[in-house]
Scaffold this motif. Structure first.
Motif, PDB file in Angstrom:
ATOM      1  N   THR A  63       0.836  -1.202   0.000  1.00 41.53           N
ATOM      2  CA  THR A  63       0.000   0.000   0.000  1.00 41.53           C
ATOM      3  C   THR A  63       0.871   1.251   0.000  1.00 41.53           C
ATOM      4  O   THR A  63       0.609   2.222  -0.735  1.00 41.53           O
ATOM      5  N   ALA A  64       1.922   1.231   0.815  1.00 38.89           N
ATOM      6  CA  ALA A  64       2.854   2.363   0.847  1.00 38.89           C
ATOM      7  C   ALA A  64       3.506   2.558  -0.524  1.00 38.89           C
ATOM      8  O   ALA A  64       3.699   3.692  -0.978  1.00 38.89           O
ATOM      9  N   ARG A  65       3.816   1.462  -1.180  1.00 39.20           N
ATOM     10  CA  ARG A  65       4.432   1.560  -2.505  1.00 39.20           C
ATOM     11  C   ARG A  65       3.468   2.180  -3.520  1.00 39.20           C
ATOM     12  O   ARG A  65       3.872   2.975  -4.372  1.00 39.20           O
ATOM     13  N   CYS A  66       2.194   1.823  -3.433  1.00 38.33           N
ATOM     14  CA  CYS A  66       1.195   2.407  -4.335  1.00 38.33           C
ATOM     15  C   CYS A  66       1.128   3.924  -4.168  1.00 38.33           C
ATOM     16  O   CYS A  66       1.134   4.678  -5.153  1.00 38.33           O
ATOM     17  N   TYR A  67       1.060   4.383  -2.930  1.00 37.35           N
ATOM     18  CA  TYR A  67       0.971   5.827  -2.693  1.00 37.35           C
ATOM     19  C   TYR A  67       2.247   6.535  -3.134  1.00 37.35           C
ATOM     20  O   TYR A  67       2.197   7.664  -3.645  1.00 37.35           O
ATOM     21  N   ASP A  68       3.378   5.869  -2.957  1.00 36.68           N
ATOM     22  CA  ASP A  68       4.640   6.445  -3.407  1.00 36.68           C
ATOM     23  C   ASP A  68       4.644   6.625  -4.922  1.00 36.68           C
ATOM     24  O   ASP A  68       5.095   7.653  -5.438  1.00 36.68           O
ATOM     25  N   LEU A  69       4.119   5.624  -5.633  1.00 38.68           N
ATOM     26  CA  LEU A  69       4.048   5.715  -7.091  1.00 38.68           C
ATOM     27  C   LEU A  69       3.150   6.872  -7.527  1.00 38.68           C
ATOM     28  O   LEU A  69       3.467   7.606  -8.472  1.00 38.68           O
ATOM     29  N   LEU A  70       2.031   7.042  -6.844  1.00 34.99           N
ATOM     30  CA  LEU A  70       1.109   8.119  -7.204  1.00 34.99           C
ATOM     31  C   LEU A  70       1.716   9.488  -6.928  1.00 34.99           C
ATOM     32  O   LEU A  70       1.478  10.449  -7.673  1.00 34.99           O
ATOM     33  N   VAL A  71       2.507   9.596  -5.872  1.00 38.47           N
ATOM     34  CA  VAL A  71       3.114  10.879  -5.513  1.00 38.47           C
ATOM     35  C   VAL A  71       4.280  11.216  -6.443  1.00 38.47           C
ATOM     36  O   VAL A  71       4.429  12.359  -6.891  1.00 38.47           O
ATOM     37  N   ARG A  72       5.082  10.216  -6.766  1.00 37.06           N
ATOM     38  CA  ARG A  72       6.297  10.463  -7.554  1.00 37.06           C
ATOM     39  C   ARG A  72       6.042  10.629  -9.044  1.00 37.06           C
ATOM     40  O   ARG A  72       6.772  11.305  -9.746  1.00 37.06           O
ATOM     41  N   GLU A  73       5.007   9.943  -9.536  1.00 39.51           N
ATOM     42  CA  GLU A  73       4.768   9.924 -10.971  1.00 39.51           C
ATOM     43  C   GLU A  73       3.486  10.680 -11.322  1.00 39.51           C
ATOM     44  O   GLU A  73       2.693  11.021 -10.454  1.00 39.51           O
ATOM     45  N   SER A  74       3.312  10.904 -12.605  1.00 38.70           N
ATOM     46  CA  SER A  74       2.050  11.463 -13.109  1.00 38.70           C
ATOM     47  C   SER A  74       1.450  10.432 -14.058  1.00 38.70           C
ATOM     48  O   SER A  74       1.582  10.542 -15.286  1.00 38.70           O
ATOM     49  N   PRO A  75       0.815   9.396 -13.486  1.00 35.27           N
ATOM     50  CA  PRO A  75       0.361   8.285 -14.322  1.00 35.27           C
ATOM     51  C   PRO A  75      -0.740   8.678 -15.288  1.00 35.27           C
ATOM     52  O   PRO A  75      -1.582   9.532 -14.990  1.00 35.27           O
ATOM     53  N   VAL A  76      -0.725   8.046 -16.451  1.00 41.32           N
ATOM     54  CA  VAL A  76      -1.827   8.211 -17.395  1.00 41.32           C
ATOM     55  C   VAL A  76      -3.047   7.500 -16.832  1.00 41.32           C
ATOM     56  O   VAL A  76      -2.960   6.783 -15.834  1.00 41.32           O
ATOM     57  N   ALA A  77      -4.185   7.669 -17.486  1.00 38.70           N
ATOM     58  CA  ALA A  77      -5.453   7.167 -16.935  1.00 38.70           C
ATOM     59  C   ALA A  77      -5.409   5.675 -16.625  1.00 38.70           C
ATOM     60  O   ALA A  77      -5.846   5.241 -15.550  1.00 38.70           O
ATOM     61  N   SER A  78      -4.881   4.874 -17.552  1.00 40.20           N
ATOM     62  CA  SER A  78      -4.872   3.426 -17.333  1.00 40.20           C
ATOM     63  C   SER A  78      -3.969   3.038 -16.172  1.00 40.20           C
ATOM     64  O   SER A  78      -4.291   2.133 -15.392  1.00 40.20           O
ATOM     65  N   ASP A  79      -2.832   3.739 -16.025  1.00 34.45           N
ATOM     66  CA  ASP A  79      -1.922   3.454 -14.915  1.00 34.45           C
ATOM     67  C   ASP A  79      -2.553   3.878 -13.586  1.00 34.45           C
ATOM     68  O   ASP A  79      -2.445   3.168 -12.579  1.00 34.45           O
ATOM     69  N   PHE A  80      -3.190   5.034 -13.597  1.00 35.38           N
ATOM     70  CA  PHE A  80      -3.863   5.505 -12.376  1.00 35.38           C
ATOM     71  C   PHE A  80      -4.949   4.523 -11.962  1.00 35.38           C
ATOM     72  O   PHE A  80      -5.100   4.198 -10.786  1.00 35.38           O
ATOM     73  N   ARG A  81      -5.699   4.046 -12.956  1.00 35.70           N
ATOM     74  CA  ARG A  81      -6.759   3.072 -12.692  1.00 35.70           C
ATOM     75  C   ARG A  81      -6.174   1.807 -12.072  1.00 35.70           C
ATOM     76  O   ARG A  81      -6.757   1.222 -11.152  1.00 35.70           O
ATOM     77  N   LEU A  82      -5.023   1.382 -12.564  1.00 35.48           N
ATOM     78  CA  LEU A  82      -4.370   0.191 -12.021  1.00 35.48           C
ATOM     79  C   LEU A  82      -3.982   0.397 -10.570  1.00 35.48           C
ATOM     80  O   LEU A  82      -4.310  -0.425  -9.708  1.00 35.48           O
ATOM     81  N   VAL A  83      -3.306   1.506 -10.277  1.00 34.01           N
ATOM     82  CA  VAL A  83      -2.784   1.710  -8.927  1.00 34.01           C
ATOM     83  C   VAL A  83      -3.911   1.859  -7.911  1.00 34.01           C
ATOM     84  O   VAL A  83      -3.871   1.249  -6.832  1.00 34.01           O
ATOM     85  N   VAL A  84      -4.935   2.655  -8.215  1.00 39.54           N
ATOM     86  CA  VAL A  84      -6.021   2.834  -7.252  1.00 39.54           C
ATOM     87  C   VAL A  84      -6.821   1.534  -7.085  1.00 39.54           C
ATOM     88  O   VAL A  84      -7.327   1.243  -5.994  1.00 39.54           O
ATOM     89  N   SER A  85      -6.901   0.736  -8.140  1.00 39.73           N
ATOM     90  CA  SER A  85      -7.574  -0.557  -8.030  1.00 39.73           C
ATOM     91  C   SER A  85      -6.767  -1.506  -7.168  1.00 39.73           C
ATOM     92  O   SER A  85      -7.322  -2.266  -6.354  1.00 39.73           O
ATOM     93  N   VAL A  86      -5.447  -1.465  -7.319  1.00 39.49           N
ATOM     94  CA  VAL A  86      -4.578  -2.308  -6.500  1.00 39.49           C
ATOM     95  C   VAL A  86      -4.735  -1.948  -5.024  1.00 39.49           C
ATOM     96  O   VAL A  86      -4.776  -2.831  -4.164  1.00 39.49           O
ATOM     97  N   ILE A  87      -4.843  -0.657  -4.708  1.00 33.13           N
ATOM     98  CA  ILE A  87      -5.024  -0.243  -3.310  1.00 33.13           C
ATOM     99  C   ILE A  87      -6.287  -0.869  -2.727  1.00 33.13           C
ATOM    100  O   ILE A  87      -6.297  -1.379  -1.604  1.00 33.13           O
TER     101      ILE A  87
END
Length: 220
Positions: A63-87
């Protein structure tokens, strides 16, 4: 930019793999919970307790890794959808582990519950249905194959309450309250595992298709 994107893709792939590993661990816990219900084996219950500690650690770190990815990167829609779904899925996996632990804590009452065959049969049928559903969802997550979710759509476990409560109300004798409390705790835990399987299924469909209509299934 291309280098940064390549590194981000690598991190996303590593995240997918680690979530799959966690899902496999949780699926093993569901299997052991079914064995505890079937056998009352205290050694298996102890292994379930140890497994829950590992699941909790994986949940925290991923979970910490997911939030780190969201903070560090500017994911495109599909990547954002993946990370928030993983959470969301990580949360469901952690809760399933906790629910398996709840079943393990009933191990000392299993032999007593088994002395009531009609009641035990309801619990056994529910446990098998829930295991099939969760394993189907876990396999679908690993393969991204939505067709595997057909097995997870079995509504059989959704109607457990009436037959279980009916059998509980039939209990008589000095141990009736102990049996009722244990059977209800096990049945409720299994029912909640089924609920989390539905959440994971909905999230996978949303992640793959991008259609938010699937999110409504999480609260159906």
């Amino acid at each position: 930019m291309e280098h940064i994107r390549r590194n981000f893709d690598v991190e996303l792939n590593e995240l997918r793999i680690q979530v799959e590993v966690m899902a496999i661990r949780v699926d093993e816990s569901v299997r052991m919970a079914l064995e505890v219900i079937d056998t009352g084996d205290r050694e298996i219950a102890s292994r379930l307790v140890a497994a829950d500690d590992e699941i909790d650690e994986m949940h925290t770190s991923l979970t910490a890794r997911c939030y780190d990815l969201l903070v560090r990167e500017s994911p495109v829609a599909s990547d954002f959808r993946l990370v928030v779904s993983v959470i969301t899925v990580l949360s469901s996996l952690e809760r399933v582990g906790d629910l398996c632990l709840r079943i393990a804590k009933q191990v000392d009452e299993i032999d007593l519950v088994r002395t009531h065959p009609a009641l035990f049969a309801v619990l056994h049928e529910l446990a098998i249905s829930v295991r099939v559903r969760f394993t189907a969802v876990q396999s679908a997550w690993a393969s991204r194959d939505l067709s595997l979710l057909l097995a997870a759509a079995d509504p059989g476990s959704d109607n457990y309450a009436d037959p279980l409560l009916g059998r509980i109300l039939e209990l008589e004798g000095p141990d009736a309250v102990r049996v009722a409390v244990s059977a209800f705790a096990i049945g409720r835990a299994l029912d909640r595992i089924g609920d989390h399987s539905r959440v994971m299924s909905a999230r996978l469909q949303y992640m793959v298709t991008g259609d938010p209509v699937h999110l409504a299934e999480e609260i159906a």
